[in-house]
Design an enzyme around this catalytic site. Structure first.
Site, short mmCIF file in Angstrom:
data_model
loop_
_atom_site.label_atom_id
_atom_site.label_comp_id
_atom_site.label_asym_id
_atom_site.label_seq_id
_atom_site.Cartn_x
_atom_site.Cartn_y
_atom_site.Cartn_z
N ASP A 72 48.35 -36.01 -87.22
CA ASP A 72 47.25 -36.71 -87.89
C ASP A 72 46.14 -36.96 -86.87
OD1 ASP A 72 48.37 -38.75 -86.31
OD2 ASP A 72 49.61 -39.42 -88.00
N ASP A 74 43.50 -39.72 -85.16
CA ASP A 74 43.14 -41.13 -84.98
C ASP A 74 41.75 -41.20 -84.37
OD1 ASP A 74 45.67 -41.95 -85.86
OD2 ASP A 74 46.51 -41.66 -83.88
N ASP A 156 49.52 -45.82 -73.78
CA ASP A 156 50.83 -45.69 -73.12
C ASP A 156 50.86 -44.63 -72.01
OD1 ASP A 156 50.54 -43.70 -75.03
OD2 ASP A 156 52.60 -43.84 -75.78
P1 ATP Z 1 52.39 -38.52 -82.65
O1 ATP Z 1 52.20 -37.06 -82.53
O2 ATP Z 1 53.81 -38.93 -82.65
O3 ATP Z 1 51.58 -39.18 -83.74
P2 ATP Z 1 50.65 -40.09 -80.97
O4 ATP Z 1 50.41 -40.02 -79.49
O5 ATP Z 1 49.48 -39.85 -81.86
O6 ATP Z 1 51.82 -39.08 -81.26
P3 ATP Z 1 50.91 -42.60 -82.30
O7 ATP Z 1 52.14 -43.42 -82.43
O8 ATP Z 1 50.29 -42.01 -83.50
O9 ATP Z 1 51.30 -41.46 -81.25
O10 ATP Z 1 49.86 -43.48 -81.51
C1 ATP Z 1 48.50 -43.09 -81.35
C2 ATP Z 1 48.01 -43.47 -79.95
O11 ATP Z 1 48.12 -44.88 -79.76
C3 ATP Z 1 48.85 -42.86 -78.80
O12 ATP Z 1 48.40 -41.59 -78.47
C4 ATP Z 1 48.64 -43.86 -77.70
O13 ATP Z 1 47.41 -43.63 -77.05
C5 ATP Z 1 48.54 -45.19 -78.44
N1 ATP Z 1 49.84 -45.88 -78.52
C6 ATP Z 1 50.78 -45.76 -79.48
N2 ATP Z 1 51.84 -46.54 -79.25
C7 ATP Z 1 51.58 -47.20 -78.11
C8 ATP Z 1 52.28 -48.19 -77.34
N3 ATP Z 1 53.48 -48.62 -77.72
N4 ATP Z 1 51.68 -48.64 -76.21
C9 ATP Z 1 50.47 -48.21 -75.83
N5 ATP Z 1 49.77 -47.29 -76.51
C10 ATP Z 1 50.29 -46.79 -77.63
MG MG Z 2 49.47 -40.05 -84.06
#
Ligand code: ATP
Ligand code: MG
Length: 449
Positions: A72, A74, A156
């Site tokens: 997705d 963001d 993160d």
């Molecule tokens: P995915 O492909 O699983 O969606 P993602 O990196 O987009 O991976 P998300 O859980 O959608 O993960 O989170 C979006 C963004 O928010 C991450 O890329 C990161 O920058 C931030 N983020 C998410 N969870 C945390 C956390 N627990 N602590 C700090 N930053 C976080």
């Molecule tokens: Mg994501």
């Protein structure tokens, strides 16, 4: 794919903080605006037209740079939730601890977050702190807004702290994230121990992305992981359940499981399973390995997977062990299994809150393990019609693949399902009619302890 970018400043040997704000122009990376979904581009455009900063951020930028399909998109902006909402017709503010805006376009949902800061400053209208921290170091509220560089430092991983601006096709990199993508390294932002304590789910995220992307974990990030694994006890059971789904259903469940096991994280996700794994030669390891292998395969071929099946497989060895203890005490197999199932689930729920819509089918899958061998007479025909038959049959195959000896039960059911009615009738007849001439015995009063 990714053009290598020269290093502009040297890395801190101990921790990775936000450094120089580096703007990487169009000709030095492999992204282009058309790789971003139209809706995400629209959100960025509307925010920018209204005078705000806005970027595509996080997983989608990371995945596109790696040539993967993003799950997705963001968007991050300096507009506050209350300022974002009126700009989009179908949008709403969600969350309390961490307010974000959901903008809906047809079936696509764009998550818009306001730049957050790591500073413990500011109070809300009621005079309470906008950012709260419990004694364990866990953040309980996180609504202090900040600049883009504040926002980058509270993400993160370095590879998740990349901001993409489709309007000029530039990437804003605050922590050498592009270089880590290039070197295939998972590195946490800031001091690892502090960041893991702040939110222990980050321990799981390190393992998940290392497995999903096939990256190695930076030694400084890795060092405190084992020691801090116990901090997972501070994560709420519903959140931990959601996180386990991401871990198990990523398509790299097996690799993720072994990383979790290696870092002692699995002990805090499913301690009953970890306890059974201690005996290396037991069937448990093989069953789990096979369960994740099958799940990963199904996900990769776009087949449906359910958390009920995965949790049923994980907890099966514990259920079997406990059930056998109850049988030894003179209880019937069905009673022993049901009692063991109830107890094993009751122990798991305070850790990962598996919702009832999954625990019910888990119990049915287990109960059917006792019923599928008793398939003579009219039973087979009735069993196939059971709503949970397919999962229970897959579960039999899984147990056999993992080395359990079930006297060809899986093959029998495979043949039965492939046979025409006449053949099915013969197959059932050949087995005889179990229990037909048996006298009904008065049920024995179960002995529980
Ligand atoms: P995915 O492909 O699983 O969606 P993602 O990196 O987009 O991976 P998300 O859980 O959608 O993960 O989170 C979006 C963004 O928010 C991450 O890329 C990161 O920058 C931030 N983020 C998410 N969870 C945390 C956390 N627990 N602590 C700090 N930053 C976080
Ligand atoms: Mg994501």
């Amino acid at each position: 794919m990714l053009k290598r970018i020269s290093r502009f400043f040297s890395k801190d040997a101990h921790q990775h903080n936000v450094g120089e704000h580096r703007v990487v122009p169009s000709d030095q990376h492999s992204l282009s605006p058309k790789m971003i979904s139209r809706d995400a581009r629209k959100v960025v455009e509307v925010l920018q037209e209204n005078g705000y900063e806005a970027y595509v951020v996080g997983g989608s930028v990371r995945d596109l740079l790696l040539g993967l399909k993003p799950k997705d998109f963001d968007v991050a902006t300096n507009a506050k939730p209350g300022e974002i909402k009126p700009l989009f017709r179908r949008s709403r503010i969600i969350g309390r601890r961490f307010q974000i805006v959901h903008v809906q376009f047809g079936r696509e949902l764009i998550e818009v977050t306001t730049f957050r800061s790591n500073e413990s400053k500011g109070t809300d209208k009621k005079g309470g702190s906008r950012r709260q921290q419990a004694d364990s170091g866990v953040l309980t509220r996180d609504n202090v807004f900040g600049s883009i560089s504040d926002d980058a430092s509270r993400r993160d991983l370095t590879i998740n702290a990349l901001y993409y601006d489709p309007s000029d096709n530039s990437i804003h990199d605050f922590a050498d994230g592009l270089e880590d993508i290039d070197d295939r390294i998972i590195r946490i932002m800031g001091d690892p121990a502090t960041r893991f304590r702040e939110d222990p789910v980050r321990l799981l995220r390190v393992a998940r992305f290392a497995a999903k992307l096939g990256f190695s974990i930076d030694p400084v990030t890795e060092k405190p992981m084992r020691k801090l694994a116990a901090n997972l006890e501070h994560v709420s059971p519903p959140r931990l359940f959601d996180e386990t789904l991401k871990l198990f259903m990523s398509g790299q469940g097996l690799a993720t499981f072994w990383l979790l096991y290696e870092y002692g994280l699995f002990d805090y996700i499913a301690p009953q399973v970890s306890a059974m794994m201690k005996d290396r030669n037991s069937l448990t390891g093989k069953l789990i390995e096979q369960a994740f292998t099958n799940t990963d395969l199904r996900i990769r071929s776009n087949k449906r997977v359910t958390p009920a099946f995965i949790y049923a497989a994980l907890l099966w060895p514990s259920v079997q062990q406990l059930a056998s203890r109850y049988r030894d005490r003179g209880n019937s197999p069905a009673y022993a299994l049901s009692k063991a199932a109830g107890e094993v689930i009751a122990k798991q729920i305070p850790i990962t809150a598996i919702p009832k819509r999954f625990t019910m089918p888990m119990r049915e899958i287990w109960d059917l393990q006792l019923l599928l061998p008793r398939r003579g007479g009219h039973r087979a025909k009735r069993l196939v019609e059971h709503p949970r038959f397919r999962a229970a049959y897959d579960f039999v195959l899984l147990r056999e693949q993992a080395g359990e000896e079930l006297s060809g039960l899986g093959d029998w059911w495979t043949a039965y399902q492939n046979a025409d009615e006449e053949k099915q009738h013969q197959m059932s007849k050949a087995l005889g009619e179990p229990g037909r001439n048996r006298k009904r015995r008065k049920p024995r009063k179960p002995r529980v302890d």
